[in-house]
Design a protein around this motif. Structure first.
Motif, PDB file in Angstrom:
ATOM      1  N   LYS A  57      32.941  36.135  36.016  1.00  0.00           N
ATOM      2  CA  LYS A  57      32.903  37.589  35.857  1.00  0.00           C
ATOM      3  C   LYS A  57      33.066  37.924  34.379  1.00  0.00           C
ATOM      4  CE  LYS A  57      35.001  41.893  37.509  1.00  0.00           C
ATOM      5  NZ  LYS A  57      36.067  42.501  38.330  1.00  0.00           N
ATOM      6  N   GLU A  58      32.379  38.945  33.941  1.00  0.00           N
ATOM      7  CA  GLU A  58      32.506  39.411  32.556  1.00  0.00           C
ATOM      8  C   GLU A  58      33.738  40.301  32.459  1.00  0.00           C
ATOM      9  OE1 GLU A  58      29.829  41.567  29.077  1.00  0.00           O
ATOM     10  OE2 GLU A  58      29.102  41.455  31.139  1.00  0.00           O
ATOM     11  N   VAL A  59      34.750  39.805  31.733  1.00  0.00           N
ATOM     12  CA  VAL A  59      36.023  40.529  31.644  1.00  0.00           C
ATOM     13  C   VAL A  59      36.061  41.465  30.445  1.00  0.00           C
ATOM     14  CG1 VAL A  59      37.295  38.807  32.928  1.00  0.00           C
ATOM     15  CG2 VAL A  59      37.011  38.518  30.470  1.00  0.00           C
ATOM     16  N   PHE A  60      35.493  41.022  29.300  1.00  0.00           N
ATOM     17  CA  PHE A  60      35.375  41.868  28.115  1.00  0.00           C
ATOM     18  C   PHE A  60      33.921  41.836  27.673  1.00  0.00           C
ATOM     19  CE2 PHE A  60      39.771  40.161  27.871  1.00  0.00           C
ATOM     20  CZ  PHE A  60      40.446  41.356  28.093  1.00  0.00           C
ATOM     21  N   THR A  61      33.639  42.544  26.647  1.00  0.00           N
ATOM     22  CA  THR A  61      32.274  42.576  26.144  1.00  0.00           C
ATOM     23  C   THR A  61      31.859  41.185  25.673  1.00  0.00           C
ATOM     24  OG1 THR A  61      32.597  44.866  25.429  1.00  0.00           O
ATOM     25  CG2 THR A  61      30.709  43.660  24.498  1.00  0.00           C
ATOM     26  N   ALA A  62      30.787  40.667  26.291  1.00  0.00           N
ATOM     27  CA  ALA A  62      30.248  39.347  25.951  1.00  0.00           C
ATOM     28  C   ALA A  62      31.247  38.235  26.195  1.00  0.00           C
ATOM     29  CB  ALA A  62      29.762  39.295  24.511  1.00  0.00           C
ATOM     30  N   THR A  63      32.241  38.462  27.103  1.00  0.00           N
ATOM     31  CA  THR A  63      33.239  37.449  27.447  1.00  0.00           C
ATOM     32  C   THR A  63      33.181  37.225  28.954  1.00  0.00           C
ATOM     33  OG1 THR A  63      34.659  38.122  25.624  1.00  0.00           O
ATOM     34  CG2 THR A  63      35.648  36.785  27.375  1.00  0.00           C
ATOM     35  N   ILE A  64      32.778  36.026  29.344  1.00  0.00           N
ATOM     36  CA  ILE A  64      32.652  35.665  30.765  1.00  0.00           C
ATOM     37  C   ILE A  64      33.728  34.656  31.102  1.00  0.00           C
ATOM     38  CG2 ILE A  64      31.171  34.636  32.516  1.00  0.00           C
ATOM     39  CD1 ILE A  64      28.772  35.653  30.974  1.00  0.00           C
ATOM     40  N   LEU A  65      34.480  34.923  32.166  1.00  0.00           N
ATOM     41  CA  LEU A  65      35.569  34.047  32.601  1.00  0.00           C
ATOM     42  C   LEU A  65      35.174  33.388  33.921  1.00  0.00           C
ATOM     43  CD1 LEU A  65      38.461  33.016  32.135  1.00  0.00           C
ATOM     44  CD2 LEU A  65      39.272  34.976  33.470  1.00  0.00           C
ATOM     45  N   GLN A  66      35.406  32.087  34.019  1.00  0.00           N
ATOM     46  CA  GLN A  66      35.128  31.316  35.242  1.00  0.00           C
ATOM     47  C   GLN A  66      36.440  30.834  35.821  1.00  0.00           C
ATOM     48  OE1 GLN A  66      31.826  28.472  35.295  1.00  0.00           O
ATOM     49  NE2 GLN A  66      33.179  26.961  36.274  1.00  0.00           N
ATOM     50  N   GLN A  67      36.562  30.931  37.171  1.00  0.00           N
ATOM     51  CA  GLN A  67      37.825  30.574  37.820  1.00  0.00           C
ATOM     52  C   GLN A  67      37.533  30.016  39.215  1.00  0.00           C
ATOM     53  OE1 GLN A  67      40.666  33.725  37.677  1.00  0.00           O
ATOM     54  NE2 GLN A  67      42.233  32.616  38.845  1.00  0.00           N
ATOM     55  N   SER A  68      38.351  29.043  39.636  1.00  0.00           N
ATOM     56  CA  SER A  68      38.250  28.430  40.965  1.00  0.00           C
ATOM     57  C   SER A  68      39.498  28.762  41.771  1.00  0.00           C
ATOM     58  CB  SER A  68      38.074  26.913  40.877  1.00  0.00           C
ATOM     59  OG  SER A  68      36.877  26.578  40.175  1.00  0.00           O
ATOM     60  N   PHE A  69      39.319  28.972  43.071  1.00  0.00           N
ATOM     61  CA  PHE A  69      40.442  29.272  43.959  1.00  0.00           C
ATOM     62  C   PHE A  69      40.069  28.872  45.385  1.00  0.00           C
ATOM     63  CE2 PHE A  69      37.681  32.848  44.057  1.00  0.00           C
ATOM     64  CZ  PHE A  69      37.779  33.405  45.322  1.00  0.00           C
ATOM     65  N   GLU A  70      41.063  28.871  46.269  1.00  0.00           N
ATOM     66  CA  GLU A  70      40.882  28.464  47.663  1.00  0.00           C
ATOM     67  C   GLU A  70      41.102  29.657  48.592  1.00  0.00           C
ATOM     68  OE1 GLU A  70      43.394  25.233  48.640  1.00  0.00           O
ATOM     69  OE2 GLU A  70      42.631  23.895  47.054  1.00  0.00           O
ATOM     70  N   VAL A  71      40.330  29.669  49.674  1.00  0.00           N
ATOM     71  CA  VAL A  71      40.477  30.676  50.724  1.00  0.00           C
ATOM     72  C   VAL A  71      40.707  29.946  52.043  1.00  0.00           C
ATOM     73  CG1 VAL A  71      39.426  32.613  51.940  1.00  0.00           C
ATOM     74  CG2 VAL A  71      38.970  32.274  49.503  1.00  0.00           C
ATOM     75  N   GLU A  72      41.711  30.362  52.765  1.00  0.00           N
ATOM     76  CA  GLU A  72      42.039  29.732  54.049  1.00  0.00           C
ATOM     77  C   GLU A  72      41.655  30.682  55.196  1.00  0.00           C
ATOM     78  OE1 GLU A  72      46.028  28.569  56.505  1.00  0.00           O
ATOM     79  OE2 GLU A  72      45.894  27.833  54.437  1.00  0.00           O
ATOM     80  N   TYR A  73      40.898  30.144  56.157  1.00  0.00           N
ATOM     81  CA  TYR A  73      40.458  30.909  57.326  1.00  0.00           C
ATOM     82  C   TYR A  73      41.198  30.412  58.561  1.00  0.00           C
ATOM     83  CZ  TYR A  73      36.547  32.371  54.374  1.00  0.00           C
ATOM     84  OH  TYR A  73      35.775  32.877  53.357  1.00  0.00           O
ATOM     85  N   VAL A  74      41.702  31.331  59.328  1.00  0.00           N
ATOM     86  CA  VAL A  74      42.367  31.006  60.591  1.00  0.00           C
ATOM     87  C   VAL A  74      41.355  31.204  61.717  1.00  0.00           C
ATOM     88  CG1 VAL A  74      44.263  31.562  62.146  1.00  0.00           C
ATOM     89  CG2 VAL A  74      44.597  31.722  59.666  1.00  0.00           C
ATOM     90  N   VAL A  75      41.149  30.156  62.525  1.00  0.00           N
ATOM     91  CA  VAL A  75      40.199  30.217  63.640  1.00  0.00           C
ATOM     92  C   VAL A  75      40.925  30.783  64.853  1.00  0.00           C
ATOM     93  CG1 VAL A  75      38.614  28.919  65.107  1.00  0.00           C
ATOM     94  CG2 VAL A  75      38.943  28.248  62.715  1.00  0.00           C
ATOM     95  N   SER A  76      40.541  31.962  65.260  1.00  0.00           N
ATOM     96  CA  SER A  76      41.174  32.649  66.390  1.00  0.00           C
ATOM     97  C   SER A  76      40.257  32.579  67.611  1.00  0.00           C
ATOM     98  CB  SER A  76      41.467  34.105  66.032  1.00  0.00           C
ATOM     99  OG  SER A  76      42.009  34.802  67.144  1.00  0.00           O
TER     100      SER A  76
END
Length: 510
Positions: free
Chosen positions: A114-133
Motif C-alpha cells: 500500500k502507498e503510505v506516503f507520496t511515492a512510498t510503498i510499504l509491503q507487509q505480511s500477516f496471517e488470518v485465521e478462519y474458524v470452520v463452523s
C-alpha cells in the motif's frame, strides 16, 4: 574498486530515529514507517467460514454452496472474499499454512502492499485465521427434515410383478430424470418420487407419459395460509397409473374394439410396451398399436394370461409358410408338452409367429389354452374355433445352462429408500426372480436394449474365462445362449476431481 563521486551513495538520517538510510520521499526508515502506519488496519485477522458436514460444501455468501477441497484455489478464493478490507490494498501473495484437518481451523498467509506516503510503498505480511463452523445447507435440510417435499409423484401398476419398474428405473437413469428428486421411496406396488418444487414433479409425470402408457390425476393439500398477504402453502400429489399390460401378455378385447384397431383378432399377444402397446395376431401376423388414450377411454382390453402362466413345450417340427412381418415369420409348429416327451406321441400343431426363431429340438414357452382356466367376459364370448390350443410366446433355454453362463455386463440402480417396506423372504425371492427375468429379456431382445444403458462388468472377467472352459467340456448343450454384444456395452467411468486427474497425468508422464 575505487569509489568515485558518481558511485558513492549518499545517506541521510531518519527523521525519527536518526539511522542512516538511503534517501526516500518520507525521509524515514522502514521500521519507523511501520511503527507509524499499519497497512493491515481494517483487515480482520479472524473470520468464520460455514461448512455443511453432510454434503461437505462451503457457504459463499449470500446463498451459494461450493464444493472445495482443502488447500484448493477455490477454497482460497472463498476465504479471501471474506476479508472486506482487502479491496483497499494490493494483494501480492496468498497461501495456506498447514493446520490439522480436524482442528476446524484454516490459516492463510497474506502479503500486501500500500502507498503510505507520496511515492512510498510499504509491503507487509500477516496471517488470518478462519474458524470452520458447521452449518447445514438448505438442500440437506430439506432431505433430513420431515415434510419438506413440495410435490410427490406416486407411480403404480396393477400387476403381480416388478419387471415394469425395473425397466422404468433404467429409463430414468439413462435420461437423468431423477436428478431433481430429494427422495425415492419404495412402496408396495410401485415407487414414490418426492420433489422440492411442483414444476419438477410435473416434468416427471410428462416423462413417464412419454415412456409408457399412463394416466394421471392430481390433488393438493393446504398446509398453511397467511391471511395478511393472501398467500397459501400447498402440497401436491400426482398419481400415475401404468397400463396393466406387459410384454408377452395374452390379451383379449371385444369384437368392436378389435375392428377399431384394424380388424385384428380379438385374441392377441403383446410383443412390446413403449409409449404404446404393440399387439400381434400369432395366426396372421397382423399388428396393432394401442395408445394410452385408447386404453383408458374404455378399458376394454384385458390381460388374461401372464408370464407366470407360461408352459414349456418341445419343438418337433417347423414348417415355414412364407409371410413375414418385421422380425416375425409365420409357420406351422409341431410341439409336444414336456410332460409327454418320451412317454407318448401326443403332439399339437399350432400356427405361430416364431417361425424363423425355432428349430427342431428347441424349447419354447407358450400358453396352453386347452388346460387353462380363464374367467373373462370377452374370452367367453369368443368363437371356440378362433381360440388356438396353444399360443407360443418365446424361445427358452434350459436352466442348467442359464446358471452356468456368467454375464459380462451390469445395470445401475437408483438410490431408493425402503422406508417401512421390509420384504419378507418369499417376497424377496419373488423380487429376485422378476429381476432375473428382466435380465434375460434384455439378453434376448436387442430392441429392448436400445432404450437403456448397459455397462461392462470387469469383475466378471475371471468368471467368464472359467465358464468358457466348462462350455468346451460340455457336449450336450443345445444351441447357443443369447448374449449382449460387447459393442453395446458402455464403460462404467468415474469422474475424478482435479487433484486426482493431475496425479494420473503425472503418473502417465513418468
Amino acid at each position: 574498486m575505487e569509489y568515485t563521486p558518481e558511485t558513492r551513495q549518499q545517506l541521510i538520517l531518519c527523521c525519527e530515529c536518526g539511522t542512516a538510510i538511503p534517501p526516500n520521499p518520507a525521509n524515514m526508515c522502514v521500521n519507523c514507517v511501520r511503527s507509524i502506519v499499519d497497512i493491515t488496519e481494517g483487515i480482520p485477522k479472524q473470520a468464520t467460514v460455514h461448512w455443511c458436514k453432510n454434503c461437505e460444501r462451503y457457504l459463499q455468501p449470500p446463498a451459494t454452496w461450493l464444493v472445495c477441497e482443502l488447500e484448493s484455489r477455490e477454497l482460497l478464493a472463498l476465504c479471501l472474499k471474506k476479508l472486506r478490507g482487502l479491496v483497499k490494498v494490493r494483494l501480492i501473495d496468498a497461501g495456506f499454512i498447514w493446520t490439522e484437518p480436524h482442528s476446524r481451523r484454516i490459516k492463510v498467509k497474506l502479503t500486501i502492499q500500500k502507498e503510505v506516503f507520496t511515492a512510498t510503498i510499504l509491503q507487509q505480511s500477516f496471517e488470518v485465521e478462519y474458524v470452520v463452523s458447521s452449518m447445514m445447507c438448505p438442500d440437506c435440510t430439506k432431505v433430513m427434515a420431515q415434510n419438506t417435499w413440495k410435490a410427490m409423484v406416486q407411480v403404480r401398476q396393477k400387476v403381480d410383478h416388478q419387471r415394469t419398474f425395473f425397466y422404468l428405473e433404467q429409463l430414468i437413469l439413462k435420461h437423468n430424470a431423477h436428478l431433481e428428486t430429494i427422495n425415492i421411496k419404495e412402496v408396495k406396488g410401485g415407487l414414490d418420487f418426492h420433489f422440492a418444487q411442483r414444476a419438477h414433479a410435473i416434468k416427471m409425470v410428462e416423462f413417464l407419459g412419454n415412456m409408457v402408457p399412463t394416466r394421471s390425476k392430481s390433488s393438493e393439500q393446504l398446509i398453511s395460509s397467511d391471511i395478511h398477504n393472501g398467500t397459501s402453502n400447498y402440497k401436491f400429489t400426482y398419481s400415475v397409473e401404468i397400463i396393466p399390460i406387459c410384454k408377452d401378455d395374452l390379451v383379449v378385447m371385444p369384437k368392436k374394439m378389435a375392428n377399431a384397431l384394424g380388424q385384428i383378432a380379438p385374441l392377441a399377444l403383446c410383443t412390446r410396451v413403449g409409449n404404446s402397446v404393440h399387439l400381434i395376431d400369432p395366426k396372421t401376423l397382423q399388428t396393432a398399436e394401442v395408445t394410452g388414450f385408447t386404453y383408458w377411454r374404455q378399458e376394454d382390453i384385458n390381460s388374461i394370461s401372464g408370464r407366470r402362466d407360461l408352459k414349456q413345450f418341445y419343438v418337433v417340427d417347423v414348417d415355414l409358410l412364407g409371410p413375414r412381418a418385421g422380425r416375425f415369420a409365420l409357420a406351422d409348429v409341431t410341439i409336444q408338452r414336456m410332460a409327454d416327451v418320451g412317454k407318448n406321441d401326443n403332439v399339437v400343431i399350432v400356427r405361430s409367429h416364431l417361425g424363423n426363431m425355432l428349430n427342431f429340438g428347441d424349447m419354447v414357452l407358450g400358453y396352453d389354452l386347452l388346460t387353462a382356466n380363464i374367467n373373462d367376459e370377452y374370452y367367453e364370448k369368443l368363437n371356440p374355433d378362433d381360440i388356438p390350443s396353444v399360443v407360443l410366446v418365446k424361445k427358452t433355454y434350459p436352466e442348467r445352462r442359464r446358471k452356468r453362463k456368467p454375464r459380462n455386463w451390469k445395470l445401475k440402480s437408483l438410490n431408493k429408500d425402503e422406508g417401512e417396506l421390509v420384504p419378507k423372504k418369499q417376497e424377496q425371492e419373488k423380487l429376485e426372480v422378476d429381476f432375473e427375468t428382466f435380465l434375460r429379456d434384455l439378453e434376448e431382445d436387442p430392441e429392448l436394449r436400445q432404450s437403456i444403458n448397459l455397462y461392462k462388468d470387469n469383475s466378471a472377467a475371471t468368471n467368464t474365462a472359467g465358464a468358457m472352459e466348462s462350455d468346451m467340456d460340455d457336449d450336450d448343450d443345445e444351441g447357443e445362449l443369447p448374449e449382449v454384444p460387447l459393442e453395446e456395452l458402455l464403460d462404467d467411468l468415474k469422474i475424478a476431481d482435479d487433484s486426482e486427474a493431475e496425479d494420473d497425468i503425472q503418473m502417465d508422464m513418468a
